[in-house]
Design a protein around this motif. Sequence first.
Motif, PDB file in Angstrom:
ATOM      1  N   LYS A   7       0.849  -1.182   0.000  1.00 45.57           N
ATOM      2  CA  LYS A   7       0.000   0.000   0.000  1.00 45.57           C
ATOM      3  C   LYS A   7       0.885   1.232   0.000  1.00 45.57           C
ATOM      4  O   LYS A   7       1.807   1.324   0.799  1.00 45.57           O
ATOM      5  CB  LYS A   7      -0.917  -0.017   1.231  1.00 45.57           C
ATOM      6  N   LYS A  57       0.052   2.310  13.278  1.00 47.74           N
ATOM      7  CA  LYS A  57      -0.766   2.708  12.133  1.00 47.74           C
ATOM      8  C   LYS A  57       0.081   3.709  11.349  1.00 47.74           C
ATOM      9  O   LYS A  57       0.488   4.737  11.879  1.00 47.74           O
ATOM     10  CB  LYS A  57      -2.071   3.363  12.607  1.00 47.74           C
ATOM     11  N   SER A  59       0.281   6.199   8.109  1.00 54.22           N
ATOM     12  CA  SER A  59      -0.575   6.857   7.115  1.00 54.22           C
ATOM     13  C   SER A  59       0.253   7.836   6.302  1.00 54.22           C
ATOM     14  O   SER A  59       1.259   8.369   6.764  1.00 54.22           O
ATOM     15  CB  SER A  59      -1.751   7.567   7.786  1.00 54.22           C
ATOM     16  N   LYS A  63      -2.847  12.541   5.004  1.00 53.10           N
ATOM     17  CA  LYS A  63      -3.950  11.727   4.478  1.00 53.10           C
ATOM     18  C   LYS A  63      -4.216  10.561   5.428  1.00 53.10           C
ATOM     19  O   LYS A  63      -3.863   9.426   5.145  1.00 53.10           O
ATOM     20  CB  LYS A  63      -3.608  11.206   3.081  1.00 53.10           C
ATOM     21  N   GLU A  64      -4.841  10.852   6.551  1.00 49.54           N
ATOM     22  CA  GLU A  64      -5.101   9.830   7.563  1.00 49.54           C
ATOM     23  C   GLU A  64      -5.904   8.650   7.013  1.00 49.54           C
ATOM     24  O   GLU A  64      -5.789   7.531   7.495  1.00 49.54           O
ATOM     25  CB  GLU A  64      -5.831  10.443   8.765  1.00 49.54           C
ATOM     26  N   GLU A  65      -6.747   8.897   5.998  1.00 50.79           N
ATOM     27  CA  GLU A  65      -7.569   7.817   5.447  1.00 50.79           C
ATOM     28  C   GLU A  65      -6.733   6.811   4.657  1.00 50.79           C
ATOM     29  O   GLU A  65      -7.160   5.691   4.422  1.00 50.79           O
ATOM     30  CB  GLU A  65      -8.709   8.373   4.580  1.00 50.79           C
ATOM     31  N   GLU A  66      -5.541   7.221   4.225  1.00 51.71           N
ATOM     32  CA  GLU A  66      -4.627   6.315   3.510  1.00 51.71           C
ATOM     33  C   GLU A  66      -3.686   5.710   4.544  1.00 51.71           C
ATOM     34  O   GLU A  66      -2.606   6.239   4.795  1.00 51.71           O
ATOM     35  CB  GLU A  66      -3.819   7.085   2.462  1.00 51.71           C
ATOM     36  N   SER A  67      -4.099   4.612   5.167  1.00 53.60           N
ATOM     37  CA  SER A  67      -3.272   4.034   6.219  1.00 53.60           C
ATOM     38  C   SER A  67      -3.196   2.519   6.116  1.00 53.60           C
ATOM     39  O   SER A  67      -3.988   1.881   5.424  1.00 53.60           O
ATOM     40  CB  SER A  67      -3.820   4.431   7.594  1.00 53.60           C
ATOM     41  N   GLU A  69      -1.825  -0.845   8.896  1.00 54.14           N
ATOM     42  CA  GLU A  69      -1.290  -1.200  10.212  1.00 54.14           C
ATOM     43  C   GLU A  69      -0.220  -2.260  10.078  1.00 54.14           C
ATOM     44  O   GLU A  69      -0.337  -3.177   9.259  1.00 54.14           O
ATOM     45  CB  GLU A  69      -2.409  -1.694  11.139  1.00 54.14           C
ATOM     46  N   CYS A  84       5.425  10.034   5.883  1.00 51.70           N
ATOM     47  CA  CYS A  84       4.263   9.426   6.515  1.00 51.70           C
ATOM     48  C   CYS A  84       4.156   9.840   7.979  1.00 51.70           C
ATOM     49  O   CYS A  84       5.026  10.516   8.508  1.00 51.70           O
ATOM     50  CB  CYS A  84       4.350   7.908   6.408  1.00 51.70           C
ATOM     51  N   THR A  85       3.065   9.418   8.593  1.00 49.98           N
ATOM     52  CA  THR A  85       2.861   9.629  10.022  1.00 49.98           C
ATOM     53  C   THR A  85       2.846   8.264  10.687  1.00 49.98           C
ATOM     54  O   THR A  85       2.151   7.355  10.227  1.00 49.98           O
ATOM     55  CB  THR A  85       1.525  10.358  10.289  1.00 49.98           C
TER      56      THR A  85
END
Length: 99
Positions: A7, A57, A59, A63-67, A69, A84-85
């Motif tokens: 991903k 997690k 991301s 873009k938190e929705e693009e994550s 785990e 990333c975060t």
Amino acid sequence: MSNVIEKFGVKIVRNPPEEKLTELGVRKWTKWNCPPSKFGWTYGNKETCYILEGKVKISLYGKEEESVEIAAGDLVVFPKGLTCTWDVLVAVDKHYNCG
């Protein structure tokens, strides 16, 4: 049996066989650990890591929705240049190798 997830350039091998870890020399790589926290990170080089403990997690920056785990037992490859975060949900202990 391991399965592979990819991903946004991050490749995750769930539960790779011990032979693969030995072949890569994972147990000789540098160790790093981190308590639960959240921070941004940019990979200056390709990094391969093996998660010994914990859950994170990851991301795409902004873009938190693009994550995705990652957790104990995962062999993960982060591409050079990825921003990333890291949201460390459970304290992490990992081996890693850059390059």
